[in-house]
Design a protein around this motif. Structure first.
Motif, PDB file in Angstrom:
ATOM      1  N   LEU A  14       0.835  -1.207   0.000  1.00 12.35           N
ATOM      2  CA  LEU A  14       0.000   0.000   0.000  1.00 12.35           C
ATOM      3  C   LEU A  14       0.868   1.256   0.000  1.00 12.35           C
ATOM      4  O   LEU A  14       1.897   1.311   0.693  1.00 12.35           O
ATOM      5  N   PRO A  15       0.444   2.293  -0.741  1.00  9.43           N
ATOM      6  CA  PRO A  15       1.243   3.528  -0.780  1.00  9.43           C
ATOM      7  C   PRO A  15       1.164   4.297   0.538  1.00  9.43           C
ATOM      8  O   PRO A  15       0.112   4.356   1.173  1.00  9.43           O
ATOM      9  N   ASN A  16       2.285   4.850   0.957  1.00 14.97           N
ATOM     10  CA  ASN A  16       2.389   5.738   2.121  1.00 14.97           C
ATOM     11  C   ASN A  16       2.081   5.062   3.459  1.00 14.97           C
ATOM     12  O   ASN A  16       1.982   5.746   4.489  1.00 14.97           O
ATOM     13  N   ILE A  17       1.905   3.725   3.459  1.00 11.13           N
ATOM     14  CA  ILE A  17       1.477   3.076   4.691  1.00 11.13           C
ATOM     15  C   ILE A  17       2.580   3.075   5.750  1.00 11.13           C
ATOM     16  O   ILE A  17       2.312   2.986   6.956  1.00 11.13           O
ATOM     17  N   GLN A  18       3.830   3.190   5.329  1.00 14.23           N
ATOM     18  CA  GLN A  18       4.943   3.171   6.273  1.00 14.23           C
ATOM     19  C   GLN A  18       5.299   4.570   6.788  1.00 14.23           C
ATOM     20  O   GLN A  18       6.133   4.712   7.670  1.00 14.23           O
ATOM     21  N   SER A  19       4.665   5.581   6.224  1.00 19.33           N
ATOM     22  CA  SER A  19       4.995   6.959   6.607  1.00 19.33           C
ATOM     23  C   SER A  19       4.424   7.295   7.976  1.00 19.33           C
ATOM     24  O   SER A  19       3.316   6.870   8.329  1.00 19.33           O
ATOM     25  N   GLU A  20       5.171   8.071   8.734  1.00 23.69           N
ATOM     26  CA  GLU A  20       4.717   8.508  10.055  1.00 23.69           C
ATOM     27  C   GLU A  20       3.905   9.798   9.921  1.00 23.69           C
ATOM     28  O   GLU A  20       4.281  10.712   9.201  1.00 23.69           O
ATOM     29  N   GLY A  21       2.784   9.874  10.635  1.00 22.26           N
ATOM     30  CA  GLY A  21       2.003  11.098  10.655  1.00 22.26           C
ATOM     31  C   GLY A  21       2.338  11.904  11.900  1.00 22.26           C
ATOM     32  O   GLY A  21       2.739  11.348  12.918  1.00 22.26           O
ATOM     33  N   ASN A  22       2.198  13.194  11.811  1.00 16.90           N
ATOM     34  CA  ASN A  22       2.506  14.066  12.958  1.00 16.90           C
ATOM     35  C   ASN A  22       1.249  14.285  13.800  1.00 16.90           C
ATOM     36  O   ASN A  22       0.647  15.357  13.784  1.00 16.90           O
ATOM     37  N   VAL A  23       0.852  13.261  14.544  1.00 23.93           N
ATOM     38  CA  VAL A  23      -0.345  13.335  15.380  1.00 23.93           C
ATOM     39  C   VAL A  23       0.037  13.879  16.750  1.00 23.93           C
ATOM     40  O   VAL A  23       0.933  13.349  17.413  1.00 23.93           O
ATOM     41  N   THR A  24      -0.645  14.940  17.187  1.00 22.70           N
ATOM     42  CA  THR A  24      -0.354  15.521  18.505  1.00 22.70           C
ATOM     43  C   THR A  24      -1.166  14.805  19.578  1.00 22.70           C
ATOM     44  O   THR A  24      -2.171  14.136  19.291  1.00 22.70           O
ATOM     45  N   GLU A  25      -0.730  14.950  20.817  1.00 19.40           N
ATOM     46  CA  GLU A  25      -1.426  14.314  21.940  1.00 19.40           C
ATOM     47  C   GLU A  25      -2.847  14.848  22.078  1.00 19.40           C
ATOM     48  O   GLU A  25      -3.775  14.100  22.389  1.00 19.40           O
ATOM     49  N   GLN A  26      -3.033  16.163  21.819  1.00 24.53           N
ATOM     50  CA  GLN A  26      -4.369  16.758  21.925  1.00 24.53           C
ATOM     51  C   GLN A  26      -5.293  16.202  20.846  1.00 24.53           C
ATOM     52  O   GLN A  26      -6.467  15.902  21.100  1.00 24.53           O
ATOM     53  N   GLU A  27      -4.791  16.050  19.616  1.00 28.43           N
ATOM     54  CA  GLU A  27      -5.598  15.495  18.528  1.00 28.43           C
ATOM     55  C   GLU A  27      -6.008  14.057  18.838  1.00 28.43           C
ATOM     56  O   GLU A  27      -7.154  13.661  18.601  1.00 28.43           O
ATOM     57  N   LEU A  28      -5.072  13.279  19.383  1.00 21.98           N
ATOM     58  CA  LEU A  28      -5.375  11.897  19.727  1.00 21.98           C
ATOM     59  C   LEU A  28      -6.436  11.836  20.819  1.00 21.98           C
ATOM     60  O   LEU A  28      -7.370  11.018  20.753  1.00 21.98           O
ATOM     61  N   LYS A  29      -6.317  12.705  21.822  1.00 19.84           N
ATOM     62  CA  LYS A  29      -7.284  12.717  22.918  1.00 19.84           C
ATOM     63  C   LYS A  29      -8.677  13.064  22.403  1.00 19.84           C
ATOM     64  O   LYS A  29      -9.676  12.455  22.818  1.00 19.84           O
ATOM     65  N   MET A  30      -8.774  14.031  21.485  1.00 18.50           N
ATOM     66  CA  MET A  30     -10.078  14.416  20.920  1.00 18.50           C
ATOM     67  C   MET A  30     -10.676  13.269  20.109  1.00 18.50           C
ATOM     68  O   MET A  30     -11.883  13.006  20.164  1.00 18.50           O
ATOM     69  N   ALA A  31      -9.835  12.570  19.355  1.00 19.54           N
ATOM     70  CA  ALA A  31     -10.320  11.454  18.546  1.00 19.54           C
ATOM     71  C   ALA A  31     -10.834  10.324  19.427  1.00 19.54           C
ATOM     72  O   ALA A  31     -11.879   9.720  19.146  1.00 19.54           O
ATOM     73  N   VAL A  32     -10.113  10.031  20.509  1.00 19.09           N
ATOM     74  CA  VAL A  32     -10.543   8.987  21.441  1.00 19.09           C
ATOM     75  C   VAL A  32     -11.862   9.374  22.095  1.00 19.09           C
ATOM     76  O   VAL A  32     -12.760   8.540  22.272  1.00 19.09           O
ATOM     77  N   THR A  33     -12.019  10.652  22.457  1.00 24.21           N
ATOM     78  CA  THR A  33     -13.266  11.138  23.056  1.00 24.21           C
ATOM     79  C   THR A  33     -14.432  10.986  22.087  1.00 24.21           C
ATOM     80  O   THR A  33     -15.531  10.553  22.457  1.00 24.21           O
ATOM     81  N   LEU A  34     -14.203  11.315  20.805  1.00 24.53           N
ATOM     82  CA  LEU A  34     -15.253  11.197  19.783  1.00 24.53           C
ATOM     83  C   LEU A  34     -15.683   9.751  19.614  1.00 24.53           C
ATOM     84  O   LEU A  34     -16.885   9.449  19.518  1.00 24.53           O
ATOM     85  N   ILE A  35     -14.711   8.842  19.588  1.00 32.19           N
ATOM     86  CA  ILE A  35     -15.044   7.419  19.467  1.00 32.19           C
ATOM     87  C   ILE A  35     -15.885   6.975  20.655  1.00 32.19           C
ATOM     88  O   ILE A  35     -16.866   6.233  20.505  1.00 32.19           O
ATOM     89  N   GLY A  36     -15.519   7.435  21.845  1.00 32.29           N
ATOM     90  CA  GLY A  36     -16.278   7.085  23.038  1.00 32.29           C
ATOM     91  C   GLY A  36     -17.714   7.572  22.967  1.00 32.29           C
ATOM     92  O   GLY A  36     -18.641   6.880  23.397  1.00 32.29           O
ATOM     93  N   GLN A  37     -17.928   8.772  22.408  1.00 29.96           N
ATOM     94  CA  GLN A  37     -19.275   9.321  22.294  1.00 29.96           C
ATOM     95  C   GLN A  37     -20.129   8.552  21.290  1.00 29.96           C
ATOM     96  O   GLN A  37     -21.346   8.468  21.435  1.00 29.96           O
ATOM     97  N   LEU A  38     -19.495   7.990  20.261  1.00 28.68           N
ATOM     98  CA  LEU A  38     -20.226   7.261  19.231  1.00 28.68           C
ATOM     99  C   LEU A  38     -20.302   5.764  19.500  1.00 28.68           C
ATOM    100  O   LEU A  38     -20.969   5.032  18.768  1.00 28.68           O
TER     101      LEU A  38
END
Length: 268
Positions: free
Chosen positions: A175-199
């Protein structure tokens, strides 16, 4: 339901006589291609572009293209010599944890119903698998091809799910770009986890309906009611089928409308 296969589940010295039924069916709205000018269904024929003529089935052989325009031809006898003989057993070879099988391996699902003579053996296998929380890996033959399968229990029914062979599952490193690292911040990760919890909720399959299919069926039904229909020249004597079509459309819409309303009510 139509019986697709009859045989037995074999594990150890125990044989469980069963019949196999398709667990799922496609509900896609199927269209036929018509000639725009006269609304006659288009026919597709087998033709040879080199000889410029139609080809009958008895003139066709199988060929494997090992290089561009280079074929290895196998005749009927050669194909039969390597085909698996039809087996009447689902041979269990291992018991494993369901969580160990990645869903990417699953292909098609079938229900297994017991024959009257094998009801006790069927319940024995079902209850033993429930007790141990194990599922079985098995081999079986469907249409002369050997198939890897998973045998498991759901709602008191033994199911068999055909599996893709390991070399049929594509590796993810292609797969293309699958090995690339993304610049995910701790705040972005926390918001994403919260959204998953709400849904997050429990899986209720009846909540989900194919809204596109319902809209297409409704459109077809309106056109039939308004007599916006086309009749092929060779099919003028078959207009009674419109009654059956209307009944089928109405039943399809009736079966899905309550689920659709319930879904919208919950989301509002």
């Amino acid at each position: 339901m139509h019986t697709m296969w009859k045989g037995a589940i074999s594990f150890g010295l125990v044989n469980v006589p069963v019949r196999m039924f398709a667990a799922t069916e496609s509900k896609d709205v199927k269209f036929r291609y018509l000639h725009k000018a006269c609304k006659t269904p288009i026919q597709y024929t087998r033709t040879c572009p080199h000889c410029d003529k139609a080809v009958e089935w008895d003139e066709i052989v199988r060929g494997f293209e090992y290089a561009p325009d280079q074929f290895v031809v196998l005749d009927k006898e050669e194909m039969e010599s390597v085909q698996k003989k039809r087996s009447q057993t689902i041979d269990i070879v291992d018991f494993v944890e369901l969580s160990e099988i990645d869903p990417v391996y699953y292909d098609k699902t079938y229900y297994l119903a017991p024959e009257t003579s094998g009801l006790k053996a069927y319940r024995l296998l079902e209850q033993a698998m429930e007790e141990t929380q194990k599922i079985a890996i098995a081999r079986m033959v469907i249409r002369s091809s050997e198939t890897l399968a998973c045998v498991r229990v759901a709602n008191g029914v033994i199911l068999v799910e055909t599996l893709f062979w390991p070399d049929e599952v594509r590796p993810t490193n292609e797969l293309p770009n699958i090995q690339s690292e993304g610049n995910v911040t701790e705040q972005e990760l926390k918001m994403a986890v919260t959204l998953i919890g709400q849904l997050a909720t429990s899986f209720q399959p009846e909540k989900y309906v194919d809204e596109h299919r319902n809209e297409v069926l409704a459109m077809i039904e309106r056109k039939v009611q308004n007599q916006e229909v086309a009749t092929a020249p060779a099919a003028t004597a078959k207009q009674d089928n419109i009654v059956d079509l209307m009944k089928a459309l109405q039943e399809s819409l009736k079966a899905t409308k309550p689920a659709k309303r319930a879904t919208r009510k919950k989301s509002s």
